[in-house]
Design an enzyme around this catalytic site. Structure first.
Site, PDB file in Angstrom:
ATOM      1  N   LYS A   1       0.828  -1.204   0.000  1.00 39.00           N
ATOM      2  CA  LYS A   1       0.000   0.000   0.000  1.00 39.00           C
ATOM      3  C   LYS A   1       0.863   1.256   0.000  1.00 39.00           C
ATOM      4  O   LYS A   1       0.652   2.174  -0.787  1.00 39.00           O
ATOM      5  CB  LYS A   1      -0.930   0.022   1.210  1.00 39.00           C
ATOM      6  CG  LYS A   1      -1.800   1.275   1.309  1.00 39.00           C
ATOM      7  CD  LYS A   1      -2.663   1.262   2.555  1.00 39.00           C
ATOM      8  CE  LYS A   1      -1.857   1.616   3.783  1.00 39.00           C
ATOM      9  NZ  LYS A   1      -1.760   3.049   4.056  1.00 39.00           N
TER      10      LYS A   1
ATOM     11  N   ASP B   1      -6.318   1.191   1.293  1.00 37.92           N
ATOM     12  CA  ASP B   1      -6.341   1.548   2.708  1.00 37.92           C
ATOM     13  C   ASP B   1      -7.718   1.203   3.268  1.00 37.92           C
ATOM     14  O   ASP B   1      -8.518   0.536   2.619  1.00 37.92           O
ATOM     15  CB  ASP B   1      -6.016   3.036   2.899  1.00 37.92           C
ATOM     16  CG  ASP B   1      -7.070   3.944   2.268  1.00 37.92           C
ATOM     17  OD1 ASP B   1      -8.009   3.434   1.606  1.00 37.92           O
ATOM     18  OD2 ASP B   1      -6.948   5.176   2.433  1.00 37.92           O
TER      19      ASP B   1
END
Length: 210
Positions: A121, A140
């Site tokens: 991420k 997220d």
């Protein structure tokens, strides 16, 4: 699962809803972006932005960060939470960048994820914001929630959700998706009090149509 036509329609609506959607983290270079992303884990961007000015004024380069005392970094970033682990990663990451990448943050997903404290991420965010090269979609908490509710993915693991999103959205939309999901999650698709009734894309939402 949403098809490409529906997915693009949703993003076009969100682009009109959030014309100013950009990254909320403050940074001046790839190194600062990397550190800011590390600090943002389970912490608000607003809090990170209040913390990084002092941090970067004292330890704003890989060299300064790598040679910093652990307790000095911990003291500054304490408000961001999980400060002990984040401080350790910031110093370790800086050392790797110096030793392995000649002091420059690498510009590839494969290399970024080898750096302490940088996962998939975070690497996606760094590639997008620091290098303007969106390679994937950062999943997220907002992207995960929206993907599941809207019907982009039935998966729960971020890596699998990202693969579903990559299959659904054409590459030219990666830049927008990364920002728009965050903004939509903050403004309408809130985890605690989602404003589904007024959501601009509720007619496309699987959760809303139940």
């Amino acid at each position: 699962m949403k098809n490409k036509k529906e997915a693009i329609k949703i993003i076009e609506i969100l682009k009109k809803t959030y014309p100013d959607a950009t990254c909320s983290l403050d940074f001046k270079n790839p190194f600062q972006m990397m550190i800011a992303v590390m600090l943002s884990a389970q912490c608000t961007d607003e809090r990170v932005n209040k913390t990084t000015p002092e941090l970067f004024s004292k330890f704003g380069t890989p060299e300064k960060m790598a040679n910093a005392l652990l307790e000095d970094i911990e003291k500054i970033i304490h408000p961001c939470g999980f400060y002990k682990n984040k401080a350790k990663n910031a110093i370790s990451a800086s050392k790797v960048i110096i030793e392995k990448y000649n002091g420059e943050v690498p510009c590839s997903i494969e290399e970024l994820i080898t750096i302490p404290g940088v996962g998939r991420k975070s690497a996606n965010v760094i590639m997008l914001e620091a290098f303007n090269k969106p390679c994937g979609i950062a999943v997220d908490t907002h992207a995960k929630r929206i993907s599941n509710k809207m019907g982009f993915s039935k998966e729960t693991e971020p890596s699998k959700i990202e693969q579903d999103l990559i299959k659904t959205f054409p590459h030219e939309y990666f830049y927008d998706v990364n920002h728009l999901f965050v903004w939509h999650g903050r403004n309408f698709c809130d985890a605690r009090k989602p404003d589904c009734q007024n959501c601009p894309v509720n007619k496309y939402c699987d959760e809303y149509k139940k």
